[in-house]
Design a protein around this motif. Structure first.
Motif, short mmCIF file in Angstrom:
data_model
loop_
_atom_site.label_atom_id
_atom_site.label_comp_id
_atom_site.label_asym_id
_atom_site.label_seq_id
_atom_site.Cartn_x
_atom_site.Cartn_y
_atom_site.Cartn_z
N SER A 64 -31.20 -15.77 16.21
CA SER A 64 -29.91 -15.74 16.91
C SER A 64 -30.10 -15.94 18.41
O SER A 64 -29.32 -16.65 19.06
CB SER A 64 -29.17 -14.44 16.63
OG SER A 64 -29.94 -13.31 17.01
N THR A 65 -31.15 -15.33 18.99
CA THR A 65 -31.43 -15.53 20.42
C THR A 65 -31.86 -16.97 20.68
O THR A 65 -31.45 -17.57 21.68
CB THR A 65 -32.52 -14.56 20.89
OG1 THR A 65 -32.06 -13.21 20.72
CG2 THR A 65 -32.86 -14.79 22.36
N ALA A 66 -32.68 -17.53 19.79
CA ALA A 66 -33.10 -18.93 19.94
C ALA A 66 -31.88 -19.85 19.91
O ALA A 66 -31.80 -20.81 20.69
CB ALA A 66 -34.07 -19.31 18.82
N THR A 67 -30.92 -19.54 19.05
CA THR A 67 -29.70 -20.34 18.96
C THR A 67 -28.91 -20.25 20.26
O THR A 67 -28.43 -21.26 20.78
CB THR A 67 -28.81 -19.85 17.80
OG1 THR A 67 -29.57 -19.90 16.59
CG2 THR A 67 -27.57 -20.72 17.65
N ARG A 68 -28.80 -19.04 20.82
CA ARG A 68 -28.07 -18.87 22.08
C ARG A 68 -28.79 -19.57 23.23
O ARG A 68 -28.14 -20.14 24.11
CB ARG A 68 -27.87 -17.39 22.38
CG ARG A 68 -26.80 -16.73 21.49
CD ARG A 68 -26.44 -15.35 21.98
NE ARG A 68 -27.49 -14.38 21.69
CZ ARG A 68 -27.58 -13.69 20.56
NH1 ARG A 68 -26.68 -13.88 19.61
NH2 ARG A 68 -28.55 -12.83 20.37
N TYR B 253 -24.44 -27.17 18.98
CA TYR B 253 -23.10 -26.58 19.01
C TYR B 253 -22.70 -26.07 17.62
O TYR B 253 -22.19 -24.95 17.47
CB TYR B 253 -22.09 -27.61 19.50
CG TYR B 253 -20.65 -27.11 19.46
CD1 TYR B 253 -20.17 -26.25 20.44
CD2 TYR B 253 -19.79 -27.51 18.43
CE1 TYR B 253 -18.87 -25.77 20.39
CE2 TYR B 253 -18.50 -27.04 18.38
CZ TYR B 253 -18.04 -26.18 19.36
OH TYR B 253 -16.74 -25.70 19.31
N VAL B 254 -22.95 -26.89 16.60
CA VAL B 254 -22.63 -26.49 15.22
C VAL B 254 -23.43 -25.25 14.83
O VAL B 254 -22.90 -24.30 14.25
CB VAL B 254 -22.90 -27.65 14.24
CG1 VAL B 254 -22.78 -27.17 12.80
CG2 VAL B 254 -21.93 -28.79 14.49
N GLN B 255 -24.73 -25.24 15.18
CA GLN B 255 -25.57 -24.10 14.83
C GLN B 255 -25.11 -22.84 15.55
O GLN B 255 -25.13 -21.74 14.98
CB GLN B 255 -27.03 -24.41 15.19
CG GLN B 255 -27.65 -25.48 14.30
CD GLN B 255 -28.98 -25.96 14.82
OE1 GLN B 255 -29.28 -25.86 16.01
NE2 GLN B 255 -29.81 -26.48 13.94
N ALA B 256 -24.71 -22.98 16.81
CA ALA B 256 -24.24 -21.83 17.58
C ALA B 256 -22.96 -21.26 16.98
O ALA B 256 -22.79 -20.03 16.88
CB ALA B 256 -24.01 -22.23 19.03
N ARG B 257 -22.04 -22.14 16.55
CA ARG B 257 -20.80 -21.68 15.92
C ARG B 257 -21.11 -20.96 14.61
O ARG B 257 -20.52 -19.90 14.32
CB ARG B 257 -19.87 -22.87 15.67
CG ARG B 257 -19.28 -23.47 16.92
CD ARG B 257 -18.31 -22.54 17.61
NE ARG B 257 -17.19 -22.20 16.73
CZ ARG B 257 -16.53 -21.06 16.76
NH1 ARG B 257 -16.88 -20.11 17.63
NH2 ARG B 257 -15.52 -20.84 15.94
N GLN C 149 -22.48 -17.55 15.38
CA GLN C 149 -21.42 -16.63 15.81
C GLN C 149 -20.65 -16.09 14.60
O GLN C 149 -20.34 -14.89 14.53
CB GLN C 149 -20.47 -17.35 16.76
CG GLN C 149 -21.05 -17.60 18.14
CD GLN C 149 -20.14 -18.44 19.01
OE1 GLN C 149 -19.12 -18.95 18.53
NE2 GLN C 149 -20.49 -18.59 20.27
N LEU C 150 -20.36 -16.97 13.66
CA LEU C 150 -19.63 -16.55 12.46
C LEU C 150 -20.46 -15.58 11.63
O LEU C 150 -19.93 -14.58 11.11
CB LEU C 150 -19.23 -17.77 11.62
CG LEU C 150 -18.19 -18.70 12.26
CD1 LEU C 150 -18.00 -19.95 11.40
CD2 LEU C 150 -16.86 -17.97 12.44
N ARG C 151 -21.75 -15.85 11.51
CA ARG C 151 -22.63 -14.94 10.76
C ARG C 151 -22.68 -13.57 11.42
O ARG C 151 -22.65 -12.54 10.74
CB ARG C 151 -24.04 -15.53 10.66
CG ARG C 151 -24.20 -16.59 9.58
CD ARG C 151 -25.67 -16.86 9.31
NE ARG C 151 -26.36 -17.40 10.47
CZ ARG C 151 -26.46 -18.70 10.73
NH1 ARG C 151 -25.90 -19.60 9.93
NH2 ARG C 151 -27.10 -19.12 11.80
N GLU C 152 -22.78 -13.55 12.74
CA GLU C 152 -22.88 -12.28 13.46
C GLU C 152 -21.58 -11.48 13.40
O GLU C 152 -21.60 -10.25 13.47
CB GLU C 152 -23.31 -12.53 14.90
CG GLU C 152 -24.75 -13.02 15.02
CD GLU C 152 -25.20 -13.16 16.46
OE1 GLU C 152 -24.40 -12.88 17.37
OE2 GLU C 152 -26.37 -13.54 16.67
#
Length: 247
Positions: free
Chosen positions: A195-199, A219-223, A226-229
């Motif tokens: 999650s930190t790597a994604t951010r 962008y898709v991975q970050a979204r 966010q939904l998973r979190e």
């Protein structure tokens, strides 16, 4: 590059986890048991790189890779012969892919069967072979191999937040090029959670440090992250094994 670069055994330092996917399969025997079994039978997988194209592709973010090359894998458990793969860098997919794969039997008494072909881990061969031929730019020095780059990255201390962000971008591109999970590589080598790597990669996208196509992907991975979190909460802790047996 030379026509035949080198031959690597399964146990070669940072290449261990890349080879590991070739070495293990879904079966009742654990991976540790397989390693012990093949150690006792002297069966240790090796990868030879051959017929390397002289044209080197700039894959972006300081990562360079030959247009094509050959890989020959021997010593795999339950594969009676050699696996020959022709691997290319596909500019549309922006990663290394297998163009063709064949299995040659060792000799009399051996047979190439459908069951045997199902055991061939093509993706793992591509990852391992690509990691051997890829080169990464180094500021003020000669390009580094995968092993040299990762080793230096792991021993460096005192990198600033901006430097870490730029290394995240380079690791992401490296993981993409060798077809080995870019976010996973960022997570493992920078010692952060997925999650930190994604951010981090999303910050790099906002800062304009990645190209347009990578930006859309991030962008898709970050979204998605966010939904998973929102459902599970943030993931804590890195998956820090890395392509090595130690740091």
């Amino acid at each position: 590059m030379d026509d035949v670069l080198m031959t690597f055994s399964f146990g070669g330092q940072l290449m261990t986890s890349l080879a590991h996917a070739l070495y293990t399969r879904e079966c009742p025997m654990s991976s540790l048991a397989q390693i012990r079994r093949n150690w006792h039978t002297r069966s240790m997988p090796e990868l030879a790189i051959e017929q390397v194209d002289a044209e080197i592709i700039d894959a972006g973010d300081g990562v360079h890779i030959p247009r094509s090359w050959g890989a020959v894998v021997t010593g795999l458990p339950d594969i009676p012969g050699a696996i020959h793969a022709r691997i290319v860098y596909d500019p549309t997919l922006r990663r290394a892919v297998a163009e063709s794969v064949r299995v040659d039997r060792s000799g009399l008494g051996d047979e190439v069967t459908t069951t045997l072909l199902r055991d061939v881990r093509v993706q793992a061969i591509v990852q391992w072979a690509a990691a051997l031929v890829v080169r990464i730019d180094r500021d003020g020095g000669d390009p580094e191999s995968y092993v040299e780059y990762i080793t230096r990255l792991r021993t460096e201390e005192g990198r600033s937040e901006e430097q870490n962000l730029r290394e995240a971008v380079r690791l992401y591109r490296l993981g993409s090029v060798i077809n080995d999970g870019p976010l996973k590589l960022v997570s493992e080598e920078l010692g952060v959670s997925i999650s930190t790597a994604t951010r981090m990669m999303n910050r790099a996208r906002v800062a304009g440090l990645v190209d347009e196509e990578t930006g859309r992907e991030v962008y898709v991975q970050a979204r998605e992250q966010q939904l998973r979190e929102q459902v599970t909460g943030p993931v804590v802790g890195p998956g820090s094994s890395g392509p090595s047996v130690g740091r």
